[in-house]
Design an enzyme around this catalytic site. Structure first.
Site, PDB file in Angstrom:
ATOM      1  N   GLN A   1       0.838  -1.198   0.000  1.00  0.00           N
ATOM      2  CA  GLN A   1       0.000   0.000   0.000  1.00  0.00           C
ATOM      3  C   GLN A   1       0.875   1.250   0.000  1.00  0.00           C
ATOM      4  O   GLN A   1       1.304   1.731   1.050  1.00  0.00           O
ATOM      5  CB  GLN A   1      -0.935  -0.003   1.212  1.00  0.00           C
ATOM      6  CG  GLN A   1      -1.924   1.126   1.159  1.00  0.00           C
ATOM      7  CD  GLN A   1      -2.957   1.050   2.256  1.00  0.00           C
ATOM      8  OE1 GLN A   1      -3.141   0.038   2.911  1.00  0.00           O
ATOM      9  NE2 GLN A   1      -3.647   2.156   2.458  1.00  0.00           N
ATOM     10  N   PHE A   2       1.135   1.788  -1.190  1.00  0.00           N
ATOM     11  CA  PHE A   2       2.019   2.942  -1.320  1.00  0.00           C
ATOM     12  C   PHE A   2       1.490   4.175  -0.592  1.00  0.00           C
ATOM     13  O   PHE A   2       2.260   5.045  -0.188  1.00  0.00           O
ATOM     14  CB  PHE A   2       2.297   3.263  -2.792  1.00  0.00           C
ATOM     15  CG  PHE A   2       1.186   3.970  -3.499  1.00  0.00           C
ATOM     16  CD1 PHE A   2       1.176   5.351  -3.577  1.00  0.00           C
ATOM     17  CD2 PHE A   2       0.148   3.264  -4.096  1.00  0.00           C
ATOM     18  CE1 PHE A   2       0.151   6.018  -4.241  1.00  0.00           C
ATOM     19  CE2 PHE A   2      -0.872   3.911  -4.751  1.00  0.00           C
ATOM     20  CZ  PHE A   2      -0.870   5.293  -4.828  1.00  0.00           C
ATOM     21  N   THR A   3       0.183   4.254  -0.370  1.00  0.00           N
ATOM     22  CA  THR A   3      -0.381   5.445   0.272  1.00  0.00           C
ATOM     23  C   THR A   3       0.063   5.587   1.728  1.00  0.00           C
ATOM     24  O   THR A   3      -0.093   6.667   2.305  1.00  0.00           O
ATOM     25  CB  THR A   3      -1.921   5.446   0.191  1.00  0.00           C
ATOM     26  OG1 THR A   3      -2.425   4.280   0.837  1.00  0.00           O
ATOM     27  CG2 THR A   3      -2.387   5.491  -1.264  1.00  0.00           C
TER      28      THR A   3
END
Length: 150
Positions: free
Chosen positions: A78-80
């Site tokens: 999850q890059f966020t």
């Protein structure tokens, strides 16, 4: 690397309305990766997560690890998690590693976690639009950021 670890009764990932992977009692781990992350962070996090005592013992005290209880693990990239929200209202993801770096690192992390736990680890699909469902148990949610810890 930054992890959001949730103790769950169950968790699953669906893609395009179809079930992709699921676990029962265990840990849902959301994984954020930055460009400077590598094997040092993976080794630290595998040891830490496997030994993290966040499951109840017979007296109801969080004194057992996922390994102690035979729990399962679902890891989702999850890059966020690497969002910077200091300026304005639109998060900046400049701290998130690009896919060419983060995808192989995520794969290595999942494999290392499997070796640490001695069992398969369920995964999300890197880069996919996923729907993650979970029943948070407790709720217990722990955040580990290697930038703060190693």
């Amino acid at each position: 690397m930054k992890l959001v670890i949730q103790r769950v009764q169950n968790a699953s990932v669906s893609i395009g309305g179809a079930l992709f992977s699921s676990i029962e009692r265990g840990l849902l781990i959301l994984v954020g990766i930055k460009e400077s992350d590598g094997d040092r962070e993976i080794e630290y996090l595998c040891r830490k997560v496997a030994a993290l005592r966040i499951f109840n013992d017979d007296e109801g005290v969080m004194n057992r690890s996922v390994m102690d209880v035979g729990g399962e693990v679902l890891m989702v990239s999850q890059f966020t998690l690497m969002a910077n929200t200091k300026k304005g209202n639109r998060p900046s993801y400049i701290n998130a590693a690009k896919g060419a770096i983060s995808e192989p690192l995520y794969d290595r992390f999942c494999l290392a976690m499997e070796q640490t736990l001695g069992k398969p680890v369920a995964r999300g699909q890197f880069g996919a639009d996923m729907q993650v469902s979970l029943t948070n148990d407790g709720p217990v949610t722990i955040i580990i950021d290697t930038e703060d810890n190693i």
